[in-house]
Write an enzyme that holds these catalytic residues in place. Structure first.
Site, PDB file in Angstrom:
ATOM      1  CG  ASP A  54      -1.754   1.312   1.521  1.00 51.49           C
ATOM      2  OD1 ASP A  54      -2.317   1.780   0.505  1.00 51.49           O
ATOM      3  OD2 ASP A  54      -1.152   1.855   2.417  1.00 51.49           O
ATOM      4  CG  ASP A 104      -1.797   7.776   0.213  1.00 50.49           C
ATOM      5  OD1 ASP A 104      -0.789   8.684   0.359  1.00 50.49           O
ATOM      6  OD2 ASP A 104      -2.637   7.710  -0.510  1.00 50.49           O
ATOM      7  CG  ASP A 163      -1.832   2.238   6.777  1.00 53.58           C
ATOM      8  OD1 ASP A 163      -1.791   2.270   5.291  1.00 53.58           O
ATOM      9  OD2 ASP A 163      -2.288   3.567   7.123  1.00 53.58           O
TER      10      ASP A 163
END
Length: 227
Positions: A14, A16, A171
């Protein structure tokens, strides 16, 4: 049953909140865009929960009664704020490029699966010079939004790998759920949006606090984790 790192051929990141510390700017830009569009300003917590989703899904989640005209205006304000006006820094997390380099030395393929639009990821690649590390990328305008597994399934098809040969790093719960639905092992990173309590709900093989800790795990190919 154990998960063995030596079997992994592809590591998918991922962006961001995982690779780039952009959560603060996303929150600030979204709140300002809402204000400029005369919409109720969402809390920082609410905005963080949509990070990783496509903008269309993020907007409808935060503002369920959005009209088409408001949607377009919100999009324009958000893009202007995030790209041009908001001064909140968006540095790479410590250890990101070192991790990419080490994995490539280990002959791992790297990929990105992000809620960013293609233009946004291309802009970041131009600014950071990191594009050469990645064999392929999928963005919000290439596939169905997270947590749908579409972008991961596309990456697997392109690289001709099986789910058990890949590893997803993210995250948020969106990343973990997406990987879970694709049958891909996953590791959660807590320095972005969600903490260990949330990430652990999706049976990750590990949860780490930062990228240096992740690198220590991923550069020990003989290491196995119970799953």
């Amino acid at each position: 049953m154990t998960f063995q790192l030596e079997r992994i051929e592809l590591v998918i990141f991922d962006w961001d909140g995982t690779v780039m510390d952009s959560v603060g700017r996303i929150v600030s830009a979204m709140q300002t865009a809402a204000r400029l569009t005369a919409l109720p300003v969402p809390s920082a917590h609410a905005v963080k929960q949509i990070i990783g989703l496509s903008l269309d899904l993020a907007f409808t989640t935060l503002f369920p009664k959005l009209t088409a005209a408001q949607h377009q205006l919100l999009f324009e304000h958000y893009r202007e704020q995030y790209v041009e006006r908001d001064p909140t820094p968006t540095p790479m997390f410590e250890g990101a490029e070192a991790l990419f380099g080490q994995l490539r030395q280990q002959q791992k393929q790297l990929a990105v699966a992000t809620g960013k639009a293609r233009k946004g990821l291309d802009r970041i690649f131009a600014e950071t010079g990191l594009a050469h590390y990645f064999a392929t990328t999928r963005c919000a305008d290439d596939a169905k939004s997270k947590p749908d597994p579409d972008m991961l399934l596309q990456i697997l098809a392109e690289t001709r790998l099986q789910p058990e040969q890949a590893l997803m790093i993210g995250d948020t719960s969106h990343d973990m759920k997406m990987a879970e639905q694709a049958g891909i092992p996953r590791i959660g990173v807590t320095h972005g949006v969600h903490g260990a309590e949330v990430l652990s709900q999706y049976q990750p093989v590990a949860v780490v606090n930062d990228l240096p800790q992740l690198q220590r795990l991923l550069t020990q190919p003989a290491m196995a984790f119970p799953v």
